[in-house]
Design an enzyme around this catalytic site. Structure first.
Site, PDB file in Angstrom:
ATOM      1  N   SER A  16      64.156  21.968   5.762  1.00 17.45           N
ATOM      2  CA  SER A  16      62.726  21.791   5.758  1.00 17.45           C
ATOM      3  C   SER A  16      61.938  23.029   6.170  1.00 17.45           C
ATOM      4  CB  SER A  16      62.375  20.627   6.692  1.00 17.45           C
ATOM      5  OG  SER A  16      62.665  20.951   8.023  1.00 17.45           O
ATOM      6  N   ILE A  31      67.276  19.808  12.094  1.00 14.02           N
ATOM      7  CA  ILE A  31      67.859  18.542  12.546  1.00 14.02           C
ATOM      8  C   ILE A  31      69.050  18.150  11.666  1.00 14.02           C
ATOM      9  CG2 ILE A  31      66.404  17.004  11.158  1.00 14.02           C
ATOM     10  CD1 ILE A  31      66.202  15.161  13.607  1.00 14.02           C
ATOM     11  N   GLY A  32      69.157  18.840  10.507  1.00 11.05           N
ATOM     12  CA  GLY A  32      70.280  18.525   9.618  1.00 11.05           C
ATOM     13  C   GLY A  32      70.662  19.756   8.795  1.00 11.05           C
ATOM     14  N   GLY A  33      69.983  20.878   9.103  1.00  5.81           N
ATOM     15  CA  GLY A  33      70.219  22.112   8.351  1.00  5.81           C
ATOM     16  C   GLY A  33      68.919  22.828   7.999  1.00  5.81           C
ATOM     17  N   SER A  34      67.831  22.396   8.596  1.00  9.11           N
ATOM     18  CA  SER A  34      66.495  22.814   8.159  1.00  9.11           C
ATOM     19  C   SER A  34      66.123  24.259   8.458  1.00  9.11           C
ATOM     20  CB  SER A  34      65.441  21.882   8.763  1.00  9.11           C
ATOM     21  OG  SER A  34      65.438  20.651   8.078  1.00  9.11           O
ATOM     22  N   MET A  39      59.528  16.648   7.510  1.00  8.73           N
ATOM     23  CA  MET A  39      60.685  17.560   7.675  1.00  8.73           C
ATOM     24  C   MET A  39      62.003  16.897   7.301  1.00  8.73           C
ATOM     25  SD  MET A  39      58.136  18.422   9.882  1.00  8.73           S
ATOM     26  CE  MET A  39      58.511  17.495  11.353  1.00  8.73           C
ATOM     27  N   LYS A  59      56.588  27.666  11.510  1.00 14.39           N
ATOM     28  CA  LYS A  59      56.665  26.438  10.719  1.00 14.39           C
ATOM     29  C   LYS A  59      55.533  25.509  11.154  1.00 14.39           C
ATOM     30  CE  LYS A  59      60.235  22.982   9.539  1.00 14.39           C
ATOM     31  NZ  LYS A  59      61.637  22.575   9.774  1.00 14.39           N
TER      32      LYS A  59
END
Lengths: 552, 552
Positions: A207, A228-231, A181, A132
């Protein structure tokens, strides 16, 4: 055209310019569609030489085995993935940096080393690994979705990149991210939109959308994303991949670029995406075995533990059918049902899971991500003059910044309250988990929690309003180790809309209204298999049990 | 007398009222002085029954062995420590809560259990353990140095207290802290001043000053303190005790009261103070073996590792003679010199240590502790009307609060910068540590770092301006595991003032000017033996090597 638009155009041309001309396709995506394909992987299989198709349809573990036994050379493997990544990028727009020459040169050196010594450089000898675009590599831009960062070449290399390279990995591309992101689809002013490899009408997720699309298209056997939230999990799920969101402190983030440095209440973590659970495990083991804790103070000195006994045990699962706010689409519920049935048939126990503080968990994430009202993004945008990307406005309310009224950024005492609230929620969650022992037949707490990844199997370009990170972000707040496991694909005949649907909220109604069997037909459906904090080994081992039960 | 003063007076009377009348001494401290003693331990030895003196001069490990072999009953042990703690409190003012009846009742139950089953309840069966007044116990006040919190009885018990009790520990007292645990001497409006057990003219240190004084006086075999800037290590050092400041995440802090909840950049940690290294190890092992990570999400699931090989190895040490800002007093330097000589004589290697970012480390701690300009303390004080305690004004500048201008509290984006700065410093420190391999004879990095605990061996009541937390707070910023090891005592004949002292700063001059051999004569001198993050086992094992080298 404004200056930042010109800069973005130049960068995109530069990326295409790094592809050998013989691999350039005219209107690649249009060609695919004209040939009757929606799935890029299937399409690419038809236009590449068979030997390259065979290589690029192998798992990283299979390739490592073949390379280390001398059945195949690292160069051939690298060449095939470079070729396929080039095509995938032209169809899906998933790469931010392409550096094939360097990669092929390294493959040659690895082959030479193997020929001369009869040994591999390490367990990843000759394995192409995609990264990434947060990873820093010498001499290569790291832009994290900003035109503002074009030309930004940090003078250091990410520790994890160094580690993987020492173990024999070959880097050849970096992959797209949304600006900062901060979105669940992958779009930026700099690179444009990244499409789903399974169906080009859909988003790749975000992301780590570039990773998801590239790996699903066969352009990479294994890659590293961040979450960080589902990336990691959203792109993996939207592409039917295997992946892991490790707990914070298990994988080194040292010298990896990020937004909101110093925000430690919900930290971003790095984890693998791949086409098999075995590959996820293999890469995680290499990473943990490297003892990065000697160099990175954030890494916990926790060896990779032997959990092989798990496959012979009767396990206990909690299942979360719904979080009580957003009802998953019918195919997601079917995937969970089939999983639960398969597990019960295999002799495991499954109990219902309902955490009473779910709402606070979701609200906490919003408080954390909105703490500066987008100040950082706004300020980075100023460098190039680009506007904040549309796709991140779902997460960040920029109105305060646009008013110039950034005095509303919260103060440190409020931040501490948020931090403490997070800790309290984690404590309550652990207690709740422990109390599942009151419900299981042998009075032991559950081993893992099963739940959806996303309420939908994906969403079409720009339709992120029909998505919700409810099922992913909970595990960032709670810092669980969560494996993404493909279970099934949407079936327009099996997965009819709920006939008795009663919306829990307006948002629930809106998201459920988006479900039409024909729209999602054949899209992959994954679930999450989550274990407690820093139980990465266990999460993978338990996911393997789930996978085997489903196959049986 | 104001309302808060009356409240404090009432509380102090209540504490004394909890001591059986037969143990009450009139003017205990004055009696000690009249008898020609400055050292409370020595004095108490002369006024207690010999059997109780023998018991209270034993280590926790010795007592555990005797109890588990039936040589002594838990009741006898508990009775002796209750008696001695009662006397120690009357001389030193070190307890905030006294609950002997409950403790003696529990000792009886433990004895009964042992008689009936022939087994102990756990490795701490019958061991009295003192707790700093941050631990919550059912029905007992937790006031953390505030009159404002008198009567504050949380409805839950600290997890660590539950764990230790399950393993057989007996609680009987809680010990004094300075207001909000924010000082290096122990004084509060509520409890007054806690004196040093080795010399009553001196401070007990802080913030675990009550623990240090009580244990050094023989009133407790082992206790638990907390440390955010040196609060375990300073009192331990000022009393010549053994202690450990573990890294964050090794010992559960769940449901333990604290100031600044949610401040996670430099978190406070819990660790043991005792009269032997063996006791420190024993208690740490019990704590880690309890697998508190199943209940406390902040605890790392890291088993207690076997490091027994260390005692047979040639080790490498770094030695930090001075931090470059505050020169340690002559006896401290002599202690380090004797340690280095002993280690070299035993075949170990010692190299000089100088971290180039030391100043930034110290400045960072100031930024963190001053982030809210004392807002929290100021607001808690308002509840009772008491003023902020004098001793904490060295750490917190209340002027902003007193002006009512608390808008100056920093915002979250500044806080994130501080957090990132901390991470960067830790990274640089780890790198520097790794690079010591360039200086050692076998090209391996140092195993541990030796350095002073405090520039002075203690300081007299109210003279905290002649102290500085430079040597302790660095390891809170860097999160190292640090053992406190007694090395020697001040000798007015050996430890003459430096004849060639050149002050590094005004502050250095001021602190050095405080050194007079006669003032400090016979005060204990300890050093720190620090290992990297989460290397508690190693730090203890290496400290044992140091201790044995010194004894040889």
């Amino acid at each position: 055209m404004s200056k930042w638009e010109l800069e973005a155009q130049r960068k995109r041309k530069q990326i295409l310019g790094a592809i050998p001309s013989s691999w350039i396709l005219e209107n690649a995506k249009q060609q695919m569609i004209s040939a009757g394909f929606t799935n890029a992987r299937d399409y690419i299989d038809t236009i590449m030489p068979p030997n390259e198709v065979a290589i690029t349809n192998s798992t990283a573990s299979e390739l490592a085995k073949k390379i280390s036994s001398g059945d195949i050379r690292a160069y051939e493997v690298c060449y095939s993935f470079c070729h396929r990544a080039a095509i995938a990028h032209q169809i899906l727009n998933c790469c931010t940096e392409i550096f094939f020459e360097r990669a092929l040169q390294r493959a040659k050196e690895l082959d030479k080393y193997f020929e001369e010594t009869g040994k591999t450089a390490g367990p990843l000898h000759g394995i192409p690994v995609s990264l990434k675009d947060q990873f820093n590599l010498p001499g290569i831009d790291t832009t994290i979705g900003y035109v503002s960062y074009v030309g930004h070449k940090p003078p250091y290399e990410s520790l994890l990149a160094k580690i993987l390279e020492q173990k024999g990995a070959i880097f050849y591309v970096k992959t797209t991210v949304p600006m900062a992101m901060l979105a669940d689809e992958t779009e930026s002013n700099l690179h444009g939109y990244t499409y789903n490899a399974i169906n080009h009408k859909f988003t790749s997720g975000g992301s780590s959308g570039g990773e998801g699309a590239l790996i699903a298209a066969g352009g990479s056997p294994i890659g590293l994303g961040t979450d960080i939230g589902g990336s990691i999990r959203t792109p993996a799920s939207f592409h039917g991949l295997h992946a892991l969101r490790p707990s914070h402190g298990r994988v080194t983030y040292l010298d990896v670029a990020n937004s909101y440095l110093g925000q430690e209440v919900i930290p971003s973590v790095i984890g693998p995406l791949a086409t098999s659970l075995g590959d996820v495990e293999m890469l995680m083991k290499v990473i943990v075995d490297s003892h990065a804790w000697e160099l990175d103070p954030k890494v916990v000195p926790l060896e990779w533990r032997d959990v092989s006994a798990i496959k012979h045990q009767k396990l206990r699962f909690g299942v979360m059918w719904s979080d009580g706010f957003i009802t998953p689409h019918p195919p997601i519920t079917r995937a969970l049902k089939e999983t639960v049935e398969a597990l019960k048939k295999a002799g495991h126990e499954v109990i219902e899971w309902k955490f009473p503080h779910q709402k606070e968990v979701l609200e906490l994430a919003k408080k954390v991500f909105g703490a500066d009202h987008g100040k950082e993004v706004f300020e980075v945008c100023k460098i190039s003059g680009e506007p904040p990307a549309e796709c991140i406005k779902q997460f960040v309310d920029f109105s305060v910044q646009e008013d110039g009224a950034n005095v509303n950024v919260i103060d440190v005492t409020e931040w501490w309250k948020i931090g403490q609230e997070k800790s309290n929620l984690r404590e309550k969650f652990f207690e709740h988990w422990g109390r599942t022992s009151e419900k299981t037949s042998d009075s032991r707490p559950i081993d893992a929690l099963l739940c959806p990844v996303w309420p939908t199997s994906s969403f079409e370009e720009g339709e992120s309003k029909y998505g919700a990170d409810n099922y992913t972000v909970q595990f960032n707040v709670l810092d669980l180790a969560s494996v993404i496991l493909p279970v099934t694909t949407v079936s327009q005949t099996k997965d009819l809309p709920y006939h008795d649907f009663r919306p829990l909220t307006d948002r629930d109604e809106e998201i459920q209204s988006y479900y039409e069997p024909t729209r999602f037909d054949r899209m992959p459906v994954c679930i999450q298999v989550a274990c407690r904090r820093l139980e990465e080994e266990k999460a993978i081992a338990v996911a393997a049990v789930v996978e085997n039960s489903l196959k049986a």
